[in-house]
Design an enzyme around this catalytic site. Structure first.
Site, PDB file in Angstrom:
ATOM      1  N   LYS A 259      23.346  83.120 -56.214  1.00  0.00           N
ATOM      2  CA  LYS A 259      23.619  81.736 -55.846  1.00  0.00           C
ATOM      3  C   LYS A 259      24.264  81.721 -57.136  1.00  0.00           C
ATOM      4  O   LYS A 259      25.268  79.971 -56.840  1.00  0.00           O
ATOM      5  CB  LYS A 259      22.363  81.161 -55.840  1.00  0.00           C
ATOM      6  CG  LYS A 259      22.432  79.407 -55.633  1.00  0.00           C
ATOM      7  CD  LYS A 259      20.798  79.150 -56.161  1.00  0.00           C
ATOM      8  CE  LYS A 259      20.511  78.886 -57.354  1.00  0.00           C
ATOM      9  NZ  LYS A 259      19.718  78.839 -58.293  1.00  0.00           N
ATOM     10  N   ASP A 277      21.218  76.403 -53.206  1.00  0.00           N
ATOM     11  CA  ASP A 277      19.619  75.926 -54.267  1.00  0.00           C
ATOM     12  C   ASP A 277      19.207  75.317 -53.050  1.00  0.00           C
ATOM     13  O   ASP A 277      18.583  75.592 -51.864  1.00  0.00           O
ATOM     14  CB  ASP A 277      20.289  75.088 -55.295  1.00  0.00           C
ATOM     15  CG  ASP A 277      20.597  73.905 -54.885  1.00  0.00           C
ATOM     16  OD1 ASP A 277      21.110  73.497 -53.740  1.00  0.00           O
ATOM     17  OD2 ASP A 277      20.431  73.174 -55.836  1.00  0.00           O
TER      18      ASP A 277
END
Length: 391
Positions: A259, A277
């Site tokens: 991420k 997320d």
């Protein structure tokens, strides 16, 4: 001998009707043949009475051999009898045909019922849409997903990373600090950090206790201090103090996962990546883009729905929508611009007026998360966030 002749004459009279006088003679004689001829003569007279006048003349002129046509006409009497059952059968057919006409109102009621049902559908449109994705084809899913992204691009044309940064090093540090907290809190904290430690070399040689004190507002400050100091040392030792621009290199840094790596690649190097997320995970499952729960699997499933060039902006659109409208606990469904495309419509507040009160940031006339947002955001009506400690 005379009796036999009389009986013969009587038979001729019954067939041809020429010698009617033979009937009383045979009756007077009392023979069985004359009685039989008399019985046969009776129906012939009745038949003659039923025939028209022209038929009587024709029968009178015919010879005894005319009994054959009479025999042929006999079935003509039976044919009406045969037709009568057919006529009787035709009558029930009419009744049968009339029966459906009496039942015709039943289909009309069935047609009216769906109309009443459709009238009540707008009250709960979620039910009509929710069942659709279960049987949705792959092509339909791709089209719906891309349409949602297009709609969100119109709602958030100024979407951008909501972390303040000036270079790849500041972005990678800020992204690591954003775990388990808001971007706003990170943006309020990093100015003091970067003012004291502007380069990887500076942060790598920092006193951990001093860094902890600066990072305390972000939560989990000890673990985050270890990560940012560790990744700074790795940048200095392995990459000459420069942030690498490859995924396989970024994920080797302490505290950096896929991420964080995609945030850096997409926003600092212009290389497409999907940022999975908590907001991204929640929304793509609500939209039935995927049922996966593992971030890596979500990334692969969603990435397959879009061209690679759309990945970075797609991440911004989804995350912005999750922060402003499609909240975790109470989404503002009544103020959602993509409600007709959302299978989860109805999970939150559907009343438009009440939903407006749930909006956040610039959608509610409030400050955003960046202290130094892009000019496009300010031009669109966005407001800069206040610094840490401001009232």
């Amino acid at each position: 001998m005379s009796a036999e002749r009389d009986s013969a004459v009587g038979e001729q009279g019954s067939d041809g009707g020429r010698k009617t006088a033979g009937a009383p003679r045979t009756a007077a004689a009392g023979t069985g043949a004359s009685a039989a001829s008399a019985k046969k003569a009776a129906p012939s007279k009745k038949a003659a009475a039923r025939k028209p006048a022209a038929a009587k003349k024709a029968a009178a002129e015919k010879t005894p051999g005319a009994t054959k046509p009479a025999a042929k006409k006999a079935p003509a009497k039976k044919t009406p009898a045969k037709k009568t059952p057919s006529a009787k059968k035709a009558a029930p057919a009419k009744k049968a045909s009339s029966a459906p006409l009496r039942k015709a109102p039943a289909p009309r009621k069935q047609v009216v019922a769906p109309k009443k049902a459709t009238a009540s559908v707008p009250a709960a449109p979620a039910k009509t849409v929710a069942a659709h994705p279960q049987g949705e084809s792959r092509t339909a899913l791709v089209r719906r997903a891309r349409r949602i992204n297009r709609e969100l691009a119109e709602v958030y044309p100024y979407a951008h990373p909501e972390l303040d940064f000036e270079n790849p090093f500041q972005l990678v540090v800020a992204t690591v600090l954003s775990a388990q907290t808001t971007d706003l809190r990170v943006n309020q904290t990093t100015p003091a950090l970067f003012a004291k430690y502007p380069t990887p070399e500076d942060l790598a040689a920092a006193n951990p206790e001093e860094v902890e004190e600066i990072l305390r507002p972000t939560g989990f400050f000890r673990a985050k201090t270890k990560s940012v100091i560790g990744l700074s040392k790795a940048l200095v030792e392995q990459f000459g103090g420069e942030v690498p621009g490859r995924l396989e290199d970024l994920v080797k840094l302490p505290g950096v996962g896929r991420k964080t790596a995609f945030v850096v690649l997409g926003n600092a190097f212009g290389r497409p990546g999907i940022t999975v997320d908590t907001h991204f995970q929640r929304l793509v499952r609500r939209w039935k883009w995927t049922d996966e729960t593992d971030p890596d699997k979500i990334e692969a499933a969603v990435g397959a729905l879009f061209p690679k060039s759309d990945w970075t902006d797609l991440s911004h659109h989804v995350i912005w929508h999750g922060r402003r409208i499609c909240h975790a606990r109470k989404p503002a469904c009544g103020a959602c611009p993509i409600a007709p495309l959302c299978p989860a419509y109805g999970e939150g507040e559907t009343d438009p007026e009440k939903a407006k009160k749930l909006l956040k940031y610039e959608k509610a006339g409030q400050p955003g998360q960046r202290l130094r947002p892009p000019q496009a955001y300010l031009d669109a009506g966005g407001r800069a966030a206040p610094p840490l400690g401001a009232g």
